[in-house]
Design a protein around this motif. Structure first.
Motif, mmCIF file in Angstrom:
data_model
loop_
_atom_site.group_PDB
_atom_site.id
_atom_site.type_symbol
_atom_site.label_atom_id
_atom_site.label_comp_id
_atom_site.label_asym_id
_atom_site.label_seq_id
_atom_site.Cartn_x
_atom_site.Cartn_y
_atom_site.Cartn_z
ATOM 1 N N SER A 14 -3.534 -2.158 -1.316
ATOM 2 C CA SER A 14 -2.371 -1.577 -1.342
ATOM 3 C C SER A 14 -1.804 -2.920 -2.755
ATOM 4 N N SER A 15 -2.261 -3.851 -2.270
ATOM 5 C CA SER A 15 -1.854 -5.449 -3.568
ATOM 6 C C SER A 15 -3.423 -5.593 -4.458
ATOM 7 N N GLU A 92 -3.795 -3.962 3.597
ATOM 8 C CA GLU A 92 -3.737 -4.666 2.863
ATOM 9 C C GLU A 92 -5.230 -4.966 3.837
#
Length: 105
Positions: A14-15, A92
């Motif tokens: 997600s990052s 993550e």
């Protein structure tokens, strides 16, 4: 030693960090909700009746035992690794099995 050790999955968390085999991913910023990324055969389970639907070979998330809640079915079942699951679960990368020796019990 399997040929896929530390191979890139082709996906990002997600990052925007690359996800590699043996990485540990945290779901929704919850340190008790961790997954190990694995390549290999796994059962696809119908969560309504807990019967095996099929066997698949590919990237998947293996739930790591951190507390009692993630040891319960269906929460402990393997989950196919996909862009949709990464986005929906807000996964993550938080480490890998090489630097998290106690992540699996």
């Amino acid at each position: 030693m399997p040929a896929t050790i530390c191979q890139y999955t082709g996906l990002k968390d997600s990052s925007g960090n690359k996800i590699w085999e043996n990485d540990i991913l945290m779901r929704n910023q919850d340190p008790n909700d961790l997954y190990k990324i694995v390549f290999g055969e796994f059962d696809v389970i119908n969560t309504d009746n807990l019967k095996v639907v099929t066997k698949v070979i590919g990237w998947h998330c293996r739930v790591l035992k951190t507390d009692g809640s993630n040891e319960c079915i269906p929460f402990c079942l393997p989950i196919p690794l996909s862009k949709r699951f990464i986005k929906r679960a807000i996964l993550e990368v938080v480490g890998n099995t090489i630097n998290r020796s106690n992540s699996e019990k």
